[in-house]
Scaffold this active site. Structure first.
Site, short mmCIF file in Angstrom:
data_model
loop_
_atom_site.label_atom_id
_atom_site.label_comp_id
_atom_site.label_asym_id
_atom_site.label_seq_id
_atom_site.Cartn_x
_atom_site.Cartn_y
_atom_site.Cartn_z
N LYS A 76 0.86 -1.20 0.00
CA LYS A 76 0.00 0.00 0.00
C LYS A 76 0.89 1.24 0.00
O LYS A 76 1.85 1.31 0.78
CB LYS A 76 -0.91 -0.02 1.23
CG LYS A 76 -1.96 1.09 1.26
CD LYS A 76 -2.91 0.94 2.45
CE LYS A 76 -4.02 1.99 2.45
NZ LYS A 76 -4.99 1.80 3.56
N SER A 153 -9.94 2.04 2.19
CA SER A 153 -8.95 2.75 1.43
C SER A 153 -7.89 1.85 0.79
O SER A 153 -7.18 2.28 -0.10
CB SER A 153 -8.24 3.76 2.33
OG SER A 153 -7.47 3.10 3.32
N SER A 177 -10.54 -0.11 6.50
CA SER A 177 -9.90 -0.04 5.19
C SER A 177 -9.20 -1.31 4.72
O SER A 177 -8.77 -1.36 3.56
CB SER A 177 -8.90 1.10 5.15
OG SER A 177 -9.58 2.29 4.92
N1 GLN Z 1 -13.71 4.57 5.48
C1 GLN Z 1 -13.10 5.01 6.68
C2 GLN Z 1 -12.69 6.45 6.56
O1 GLN Z 1 -12.93 7.00 5.54
C3 GLN Z 1 -11.96 4.14 7.06
C4 GLN Z 1 -10.68 4.47 6.41
C5 GLN Z 1 -9.54 3.63 6.88
O2 GLN Z 1 -9.73 2.62 7.57
N2 GLN Z 1 -8.33 4.06 6.55
O3 GLN Z 1 -12.17 7.04 7.46
#
Ligand code: GLN
Length: 488
Positions: A76, A153, A177
């Site tokens: 990532k 994400s 995410s």
């Molecule tokens: N969807 C969540 C957010 O937008 C989680 C994102 C994440 O876990 N990095 O904050």
């Protein structure tokens, strides 16, 4: 070769039936073919991959291979990689080349993996569809022509692993995410106990929630990856002194008269989910029962307030973490009339809309007039949720719940910010509590798309969380081979 799991590939590498170079070339060729269309990599590193593979082959030849020697992975693009561009999918870091290696990516080097490239994500990991990426969204390889989201994400990693453009990879899970994108791409995504994997060198979003973890096609593969990336790190003060060393294949914890109490969260039973998710979840519960599990209803009274608490705590921490991007030390700089103007212009140009929204919300809830009513209240809700999980685990050994309400949506779905936030309903509570949770493919919906569910445990019970996930994986029996998914 693309359809091999990591477990299978390691066997073939060890028996010298295939070489790391062959395996790497097969993946590089596939990236060449489908990488642009899937948009799952921000940066590919073919030369590095081939030199990693050559080093692996030399170790196999010498008879002293490392635990994951020769396994091609995607990282990532939130993990700093020395001399390799690390963008966090932001214009702010578009040209940032770190001079240091994150602990997690270093651990993968130490385990002998082959780096294929840096995978796409939501900008600074803020989002759910990877659509906030400055580099455009990655695409889900399932029903490719429909252009569905691969989630976010960590959507670049899920897109790459599901399509055979990597055998496994890393994600980070701040509010879901890893688990959410894995659930809609038919993959295993493990959010470990907070602190099990070091955050050092990982671009910070919300430091008390950020959790690096693995994404793979099987639970055993995810366990292998987690074994490589977990471990205490003196450079991260919240890093736990507890590793994860899986002996794979993971041993069954059900069947043969083994007893296990599995909790189902009462408050989630009133949340609307798709009929497919309900049918599949009920079917897997029935499977676990027939394996000898006792199913118990447990209550986490404030779990439906987790979303509200998360969307105060996460932006608050983000606003403080992102204050460092001021155009002075590294990253984008847009010169203004004076220092303040330079700050303003740099941050206005460097951050996308969603990141700016989070910074504004975070700054507001931390302001002196709002701190007590918003931030402190959210912190109290967080405590209540963590305590309720502790109490629930006095009644049961592990908990299960859906990972999301339904299957992957088209990337061009027109959702409001609040509708996006609501998609995290089933995942954020485990981040607030810091407990391990694993998404495992649980079934296929009537529209042909995969759905996942979570196994959840006490802090540091990561092994059993994955062992239970493996039972569900076996009961569900989903075929997630990349050539099957892509039809090529
Ligand atoms: N969807 C969540 C957010 O937008 C989680 C994102 C994440 O876990 N990095 O904050």
């Amino acid at each position: 070769m693309i359809d091999l799991t990591i477990t299978e590939a390691l066997k073939k590498l060890n028996s010298r039936e295939i070489s790391a170079t062959e395996l790497t070339r097969a993946h590089l060729e596939r990236i060449e073919k489908y990488g642009a269309e899937l948009n799952c990599y921000i940066t590919t590193t073919p030369e590095r991959a081939l030199s990693d593979a050559a080093a692996s082959d030399a170790r196999y030849a010498a008879g002293n291979p490392l635990p994951l020697d020769g396994i091609p992975i995607g990282m990532k693009d939130l993990f700093a990689t020395r001399d390799i561009r690390t963008t966090a999918a932001s214009h702010m870091l578009e040209n940032f080349i770190p001079q240091y290696e994150s602990t997690v990516s270093q651990k993968f080097i130490d385990a002998g993996t082959v780096l294929l490239g840096k995978t796409n994500l939501d900008e600074f990991a803020m989002g759910t569809f990877s659509k906030t990426s400055y580099f455009g969204a990655p695409i889900n390889p399932w029903q490719l022509e429909r252009k569905l989201t691969a989630g976010g994400s960590s959507g670049g990693t899920t897109s790459a692993v599901a399509s055979g453009l990597a055998m496994g990879g890393t994600g980070t899970d701040t509010g879901g995410s890893i688990r959410f994108p894995a659930s809609i791409t038919g993959l295993v995504g493990m959010k470990p106990t907070y602190g099990l994997c070091s955050r050092w060198g990982c671009v910070a979003f919300a430091s008390s929630l950020d959790t690096p973890g693995p994404i793979a096609r099987t639970v055993d593969d995810a366990a292998l990856l987690l074994s490589a990336m977990a471990g205490h790190d003196p450079k991260d003060s919240t890093s736990a002194d507890a590793g994860f060393h899986a002996h794979t294949p993971l041993e069954p914890i059900l069947g043969d008269g083994k007893k296990l109490r599995i909790g189902v969260i009462k408050e989630f039973s009133n949340v609307e989910i798709s009929p497919d998710m309900k049918r599949i979840f009920d079917a897997r519960i029935a499977d676990l029962k027939s394996l000898g599990a006792e199913i118990i209803e447990v209550s986490i009274p404030n779990i439906l307030d987790a979303l509200a608490a998360y969307y105060i705590i996460a932006p608050a921490e983000a606003s403080s973490n992102l204050a460092r991007y001021d155009g002075m030390r590294y990253g984008l700089r847009v010169d203004g009339d004076d220092l303040i103007d330079t700050y303003k212009k740099t941050r206005a140009a460097g951050f996308g809309t969603e990141v700016q929204r989070r910074i504004i919300i975070g700054t507001a809830v931390l302001s002196s007039e709002s701190y007590e009513v918003y931030f402190m209240q959210a912190a109290r809700v967080r405590r209540l949720i963590a305590d309720a999980f502790d109490r629930a685990f006095e009644q049961c050994d592990l908990i299960v719940c859906p990972s999301g309400a339904g299957t992957a949506l088209p990337l061009d779905s027109d959702l409001s910010p609040l509708e996006y936030y609501a998609l995290d309903l089933f995942t954020v509570a485990m981040n607030l509590a810091g407990i391990p949770a694993c998404n495992v493919p649980a079934g296929i919906a009537n529209n042909g798309l995969p759905l996942g569910m979570q196994t959840i445990g006490r802090k540091f019970d990561d092994m059993r969380v994955m062992q239970l996930a493996k039972h569900i994986e076996q009961c569900a029996g989903i075929d997630n081979r990349p050539t099957k998914i892509m039809g090529k």
